[in-house]
Motif scaffolding. Structure first.
Motif, PDB file in Angstrom:
ATOM      1  N   MET A   1      -1.102  -5.876   2.583  1.00  0.00           N
ATOM      2  CA  MET A   1      -0.620  -4.670   1.221  1.00  0.00           C
ATOM      3  C   MET A   1      -0.676  -4.020   0.232  1.00  0.00           C
ATOM      4  SD  MET A   1       0.911  -1.260   2.625  1.00  0.00           S
ATOM      5  CE  MET A   1       1.806  -2.038   4.207  1.00  0.00           C
ATOM      6  N   ALA A   2      -1.034  -6.268  -0.951  1.00  0.00           N
ATOM      7  CA  ALA A   2      -0.645  -6.360  -1.655  1.00  0.00           C
ATOM      8  C   ALA A   2      -2.214  -5.945  -2.952  1.00  0.00           C
ATOM      9  CB  ALA A   2      -1.262  -7.884  -2.039  1.00  0.00           C
ATOM     10  N   SER A   3      -1.283  -4.694  -3.458  1.00  0.00           N
ATOM     11  CA  SER A   3      -2.850  -4.398  -5.208  1.00  0.00           C
ATOM     12  C   SER A   3      -1.770  -3.874  -6.385  1.00  0.00           C
ATOM     13  CB  SER A   3      -2.591  -2.020  -4.559  1.00  0.00           C
ATOM     14  OG  SER A   3      -1.141  -1.657  -4.625  1.00  0.00           O
ATOM     15  N   GLU A   4      -2.737  -4.154  -6.857  1.00  0.00           N
ATOM     16  CA  GLU A   4      -2.799  -3.626  -8.744  1.00  0.00           C
ATOM     17  C   GLU A   4      -1.636  -2.834  -8.825  1.00  0.00           C
ATOM     18  OE1 GLU A   4      -5.349  -5.779 -11.012  1.00  0.00           O
ATOM     19  OE2 GLU A   4      -6.103  -6.756  -9.518  1.00  0.00           O
ATOM     20  N   ASN A   5      -2.394  -1.500  -8.178  1.00  0.00           N
ATOM     21  CA  ASN A   5      -1.578  -0.385  -9.142  1.00  0.00           C
ATOM     22  C   ASN A   5      -1.612   0.462  -7.794  1.00  0.00           C
ATOM     23  OD1 ASN A   5      -4.400   1.515  -9.048  1.00  0.00           O
ATOM     24  ND2 ASN A   5      -4.850  -0.139 -10.539  1.00  0.00           N
ATOM     25  N   HIS A   6      -1.268   2.107  -8.078  1.00  0.00           N
ATOM     26  CA  HIS A   6      -0.596   2.657  -6.795  1.00  0.00           C
ATOM     27  C   HIS A   6      -1.547   3.682  -6.461  1.00  0.00           C
ATOM     28  CE1 HIS A   6       4.023   1.842  -8.187  1.00  0.00           C
ATOM     29  NE2 HIS A   6       3.325   3.601  -9.543  1.00  0.00           N
ATOM     30  N   PHE A   7      -3.213   4.059  -7.896  1.00  0.00           N
ATOM     31  CA  PHE A   7      -4.065   4.209  -6.891  1.00  0.00           C
ATOM     32  C   PHE A   7      -4.750   3.099  -6.035  1.00  0.00           C
ATOM     33  CE2 PHE A   7      -3.209   6.083 -11.071  1.00  0.00           C
ATOM     34  CZ  PHE A   7      -4.031   7.418 -10.748  1.00  0.00           C
ATOM     35  N   GLN A   8      -4.822   1.741  -6.056  1.00  0.00           N
ATOM     36  CA  GLN A   8      -5.335   1.102  -5.245  1.00  0.00           C
ATOM     37  C   GLN A   8      -4.445   1.251  -4.130  1.00  0.00           C
ATOM     38  OE1 GLN A   8      -5.253  -2.541  -7.461  1.00  0.00           O
ATOM     39  NE2 GLN A   8      -7.237  -2.442  -8.274  1.00  0.00           N
ATOM     40  N   LEU A   9      -2.947   1.110  -4.494  1.00  0.00           N
ATOM     41  CA  LEU A   9      -3.125   1.523  -2.910  1.00  0.00           C
ATOM     42  C   LEU A   9      -3.130   1.696  -2.126  1.00  0.00           C
ATOM     43  CD1 LEU A   9       0.093   0.418  -1.444  1.00  0.00           C
ATOM     44  CD2 LEU A   9       1.419   2.211  -2.342  1.00  0.00           C
ATOM     45  N   PHE A  10      -3.249   3.530  -2.323  1.00  0.00           N
ATOM     46  CA  PHE A  10      -3.746   4.512  -1.949  1.00  0.00           C
ATOM     47  C   PHE A  10      -5.063   4.354  -1.487  1.00  0.00           C
ATOM     48  CE2 PHE A  10       0.739   5.162  -2.877  1.00  0.00           C
ATOM     49  CZ  PHE A  10       1.227   6.188  -1.561  1.00  0.00           C
ATOM     50  N   GLY A  11      -5.598   4.064  -2.198  1.00  0.00           N
ATOM     51  CA  GLY A  11      -7.461   3.949  -1.869  1.00  0.00           C
ATOM     52  C   GLY A  11      -7.779   5.144  -2.413  1.00  0.00           C
ATOM     53  N   LEU A  12      -7.224   5.318  -3.689  1.00  0.00           N
ATOM     54  CA  LEU A  12      -7.536   6.619  -4.838  1.00  0.00           C
ATOM     55  C   LEU A  12      -8.586   6.006  -6.266  1.00  0.00           C
ATOM     56  CD1 LEU A  12      -4.958   8.465  -4.825  1.00  0.00           C
ATOM     57  CD2 LEU A  12      -6.855   9.230  -3.129  1.00  0.00           C
ATOM     58  N   PRO A  13      -9.463   6.514  -6.010  1.00  0.00           N
ATOM     59  CA  PRO A  13     -10.353   6.666  -8.032  1.00  0.00           C
ATOM     60  C   PRO A  13      -8.768   6.332  -8.655  1.00  0.00           C
ATOM     61  CG  PRO A  13     -10.985   8.919  -7.196  1.00  0.00           C
ATOM     62  CD  PRO A  13     -10.194   8.143  -5.737  1.00  0.00           C
ATOM     63  N   LEU A  14      -9.056   5.355  -9.677  1.00  0.00           N
ATOM     64  CA  LEU A  14      -8.619   5.510 -10.930  1.00  0.00           C
ATOM     65  C   LEU A  14      -8.592   6.914 -11.970  1.00  0.00           C
ATOM     66  CD1 LEU A  14      -6.127   3.404 -11.747  1.00  0.00           C
ATOM     67  CD2 LEU A  14      -7.937   2.731 -13.564  1.00  0.00           C
ATOM     68  N   ARG A  15      -7.976   7.860 -11.218  1.00  0.00           N
ATOM     69  CA  ARG A  15      -8.120   9.538 -11.962  1.00  0.00           C
ATOM     70  C   ARG A  15      -7.389   9.929 -12.013  1.00  0.00           C
ATOM     71  NH1 ARG A  15     -13.416  11.884 -12.393  1.00  0.00           N
ATOM     72  NH2 ARG A  15     -12.621  13.705 -12.265  1.00  0.00           N
ATOM     73  N   TYR A  16      -7.519  11.160 -13.221  1.00  0.00           N
ATOM     74  CA  TYR A  16      -5.562  12.237 -13.165  1.00  0.00           C
ATOM     75  C   TYR A  16      -6.319  12.947 -12.090  1.00  0.00           C
ATOM     76  CZ  TYR A  16      -3.108  15.641 -14.823  1.00  0.00           C
ATOM     77  OH  TYR A  16      -1.954  16.708 -14.859  1.00  0.00           O
ATOM     78  N   ALA A  17      -7.491  13.356 -11.984  1.00  0.00           N
ATOM     79  CA  ALA A  17      -7.197  14.747 -10.730  1.00  0.00           C
ATOM     80  C   ALA A  17      -7.341  13.595  -8.964  1.00  0.00           C
ATOM     81  CB  ALA A  17      -9.050  15.062 -10.874  1.00  0.00           C
ATOM     82  N   VAL A  18      -7.067  14.129  -8.524  1.00  0.00           N
ATOM     83  CA  VAL A  18      -6.527  13.117  -6.934  1.00  0.00           C
ATOM     84  C   VAL A  18      -7.118  14.236  -6.056  1.00  0.00           C
ATOM     85  CG1 VAL A  18      -4.981  11.693  -7.923  1.00  0.00           C
ATOM     86  CG2 VAL A  18      -3.658  13.725  -6.922  1.00  0.00           C
ATOM     87  N   ASP A  19      -7.583  14.232  -5.116  1.00  0.00           N
ATOM     88  CA  ASP A  19      -7.376  14.884  -3.685  1.00  0.00           C
ATOM     89  C   ASP A  19      -5.843  14.881  -2.939  1.00  0.00           C
ATOM     90  OD1 ASP A  19      -7.781  15.209  -0.794  1.00  0.00           O
ATOM     91  OD2 ASP A  19      -9.399  14.888  -0.759  1.00  0.00           O
ATOM     92  N   ASP A  20      -5.103  16.252  -3.439  1.00  0.00           N
ATOM     93  CA  ASP A  20      -3.912  16.300  -2.654  1.00  0.00           C
ATOM     94  C   ASP A  20      -3.510  15.805  -1.377  1.00  0.00           C
ATOM     95  OD1 ASP A  20      -2.775  16.280  -5.366  1.00  0.00           O
ATOM     96  OD2 ASP A  20      -3.134  18.156  -5.134  1.00  0.00           O
ATOM     97  N   ALA A  21      -4.454  16.457  -0.384  1.00  0.00           N
ATOM     98  CA  ALA A  21      -4.160  16.726   0.868  1.00  0.00           C
ATOM     99  C   ALA A  21      -4.441  14.729   1.372  1.00  0.00           C
ATOM    100  CB  ALA A  21      -6.108  16.997   1.974  1.00  0.00           C
ATOM    101  N   ALA A  22      -5.819  14.862   0.600  1.00  0.00           N
ATOM    102  CA  ALA A  22      -5.815  12.902   1.187  1.00  0.00           C
ATOM    103  C   ALA A  22      -4.941  11.594   0.421  1.00  0.00           C
ATOM    104  CB  ALA A  22      -6.701  11.761   0.194  1.00  0.00           C
TER     105      ALA A  22
END
Length: 174
Positions: A1-22
């Motif tokens: 489960m190692a990751s460099e940042n929170h976005f990677q940990l959650f499998g999200l693109p490195l963007r301000y706009a996030v999918d809240d449900a995801a």
């Protein structure tokens, strides 16, 4: 489960706009994987590692869930230090807005007028919505993290004022 940042940990693109449900679903999935009950019979080391992961997951979720914290985190990831404690410079237009809002808060408190506090809370909510739109544009579209950092500092002022308004409203309820 190692990751460099929170976005990677959650499998999200490195963007301000996030999918809240995801974000919510991934948080639940990750949290379930490292829940202490799953490690009740594990070794002390495994329990400690699971607790650390649970803490990391919860912290990442807290940051990504909050639009302000997410903007701040993205600015910091890009190398822009917010310097919230030492850099309090804001543009003159925002400074004038802050002065006006603070005067409204003082007036509402002095007059004991919860209706004025409610109106001010509404203005702050609108300012928050404007800031979220500006962040999406500055970060996701323009990739202007320097300007976004300035806006984050302004947003922090707005949030502090919002807390004061809410505290004053709560004082009038009791």
């Amino acid at each position: 489960m190692a990751s460099e940042n929170h976005f990677q940990l959650f499998g999200l693109p490195l963007r301000y706009a996030v999918d809240d449900a995801a974000l919510e679903q991934t948080w639940r999935t990750l949290a379930a994987r490292v829940h202490p009950d799953r490690y009740a019979t594990a070794s002390a080391v495994e329990r400690r590692v699971a607790m650390e992961w649970a803490s990391n997951i919860n912290e990442a979720y807290r940051i990504l869930k909050s639009p302000l914290n997410r903007a701040r985190y993205l600015c910091e990831l890009s190398g822009c230090d917010i310097q919230a404690e030492s850099n309090t410079s804001v543009d003159s237009e925002f400074l004038m807005l802050q002065i006006m809002l603070r005067e409204q808060l003082d007036e509402a408190r002095e007059q004991g007028r919860p209706d004025l506090l409610e109106a001010l809370a509404g203005e702050i909510a609108q300012a928050r919505e404007t800031m979220m739109r500006e962040m999406a544009q500055l970060i996701d579209e323009q990739h202007n993290f320097e300007q976004a950092s300035k806006k984050v500092r302004e947003w922090m002022f707005v949030e502090k004022l919002s807390q004061e308004v809410q505290a004053s409203l709560n004082d009038h309820l009791y």
